[in-house]
Design an enzyme around this catalytic site. Structure first.
Site, PDB file in Angstrom:
ATOM      1  CD  GLU A  80      -3.038  -0.902   2.306  1.00 19.63           C
ATOM      2  OE1 GLU A  80      -2.827  -0.069   3.215  1.00 19.63           O
ATOM      3  OE2 GLU A  80      -4.022  -1.642   2.272  1.00 19.63           O
ATOM      4  CD  GLU A 138      -4.393  -5.583   3.616  1.00 19.85           C
ATOM      5  OE1 GLU A 138      -3.174  -5.790   3.420  1.00 19.85           O
ATOM      6  OE2 GLU A 138      -4.820  -4.631   4.299  1.00 19.85           O
TER       7      GLU A 138
END
Ligand code: IDC
Length: 332
Positions: free
Chosen positions: A171, A259
């Site tokens: 991320e 995710e």
């Protein structure tokens, strides 16, 4: 003569029965990998080796340094029985004994956990995502060199495996986690991986904690078998983000939800089943792969196991948290 006909008829029946049995046992023993082979990217879709859409149904470990005990064969086998075809091994780069912040003994330890995870998933015929879990290090370029040597090492080690996907930056976030910087990083790391492995899918994180797939869709990377990460937490991320995901996919961007959680973005708080159902509908509509966070009994609502559950495999329905029950009951 009559006898001869009866003999032929009997032989034919035997062949048919044996054939059915053989087919049945072949399907019964088929694994996700034996049935689908190497996954690839085709247009906006993830497909199997025959070009048919394949939906990744995965579970992510929590950080490998935090919860190493769930990297075991019985755990993965228990997940497989519940419809899971992919395991994501989340290796933090900075937080808590991260790969880039800990010492060399720690690095070895993490590499052997990955090794164990890959071997176990492979033995079970499951796919594995090896996740370079950047988070507080919002700019992936910060650890580019370490990423290149890590991915070179593991790409070489698992060169024969057809079940591995490389997720190169979980991320990216903050000003420095811009698409420009991600692209610089991704081009370098992809080149490193491709020098060893020409075909495995490489998943690239997108800006703003892997939410800005629109930015990636406007200027995608060059190369084949590259997919883009989109992450959501249902209690925080809602319709505006669903619109963003749908628009990117419609534009042709291959996306994997590598995710997601039902909780708030913190990993804790309210579990929003209503929103999760809307996300699920969208993912099903476009056959988007999804990976639930996280396989742990941490006392936070995103954890798939109840905090009181001490088992590291062989879970019953009652061992799962609200999020776990939804994942295995509704999403998979
Ligand atoms: C969270 C964990 C939490 C841990 C924290 C570390 O659930 O136990 O203390 O990381 O910073 C992400 C990240 C993922 C987060 C998760 C929930 O990829 O590492 O895990 N999340 O906050 N992005 C959005 C949410």
């Amino acid at each position: 003569m009559k006898k001869f006909y009866w003999f032929c008829f009997g032989a034919l029946v035997c062949v048919l029965v044996a054939g059915c049995f053989w087919r049945y046992s072949a399907t019964a023993s088929a694994t996700p990998v034996s049935a689908n082979g190497r996954l690839q990217v085709k247009g906006a879709k993830i497909v199997n080796s025959k070009g048919k859409p394949f939906v990744i149904k995965g579970v992510s470990t929590h950080g490998l340094s935090w919860y190493p005990q769930y990297v075991n064969k019985s755990a993965f086998a228990s997940l497989k029985k519940r419809g899971v075809n992919t395991i994501r091994l989340a290796m933090y780069t900075e937080e808590y004994n991260g790969y880039c912040t800990g010492d060399s003994a720690n690095r070895k330890n993490l590499e052997s956990l990955i090794d164990q995870g890959v071997k176990e998933a492979t033995a079970l015929g499951m796919y594995v995502i090896i996740d370079w879990h950047i988070l507080s290090d919002g700019n992936p370029l910060v650890h580019k060199k370490e990423a290149q040597s890590f991915f070179k090492k593991i790409a070489k080690k698992y060169n024969k495996n057809t079940n591995i996907l490389f997720e190169i930056c979980n991320e990216p976030n903050g000003n420095e986690g811009s698409w420009n910087n991600i692209k610089k990083y991704a081009n370098a790391v992809i080149k490193t991986i491709r020098s060893v492995n020409k075909k495995a899918i490489i998943v690239v994180g997108t800006p703003t904690w892997s939410q800005d797939v629109d930015v990636a869709a406007a200027a995608p990377l060059k190369g084949s078998n590259i997919a883009y990460a989109f992450h959501f937490y249902a209690s925080t991320h809602k319709q505006d983000l669903r619109n963003k995901l749908e628009a990117a996919v419609k534009k042709g961007l291959p996306v994997i939800v590598s995710e997601f959680g039902l909780s708030e973005a913190s990993g804790n708080g309210y579990i929003d089943i209503k929103e999760a159902n809307k996300w699920n509908k969208l993912m099903n509509q476009y056959k988007i792969g999804r990976v639930g966070w996280s396989l742990s009994n941490k006392d936070e609502s995103s954890a798939l196991l109840k905090p009181s559950c001490q088992k590291t495999a062989g879970w019953k329905d009652s061992d799962f948290s609200k999020a776990g029950k939804w994942l295995f009951g509704t999403c998979f």
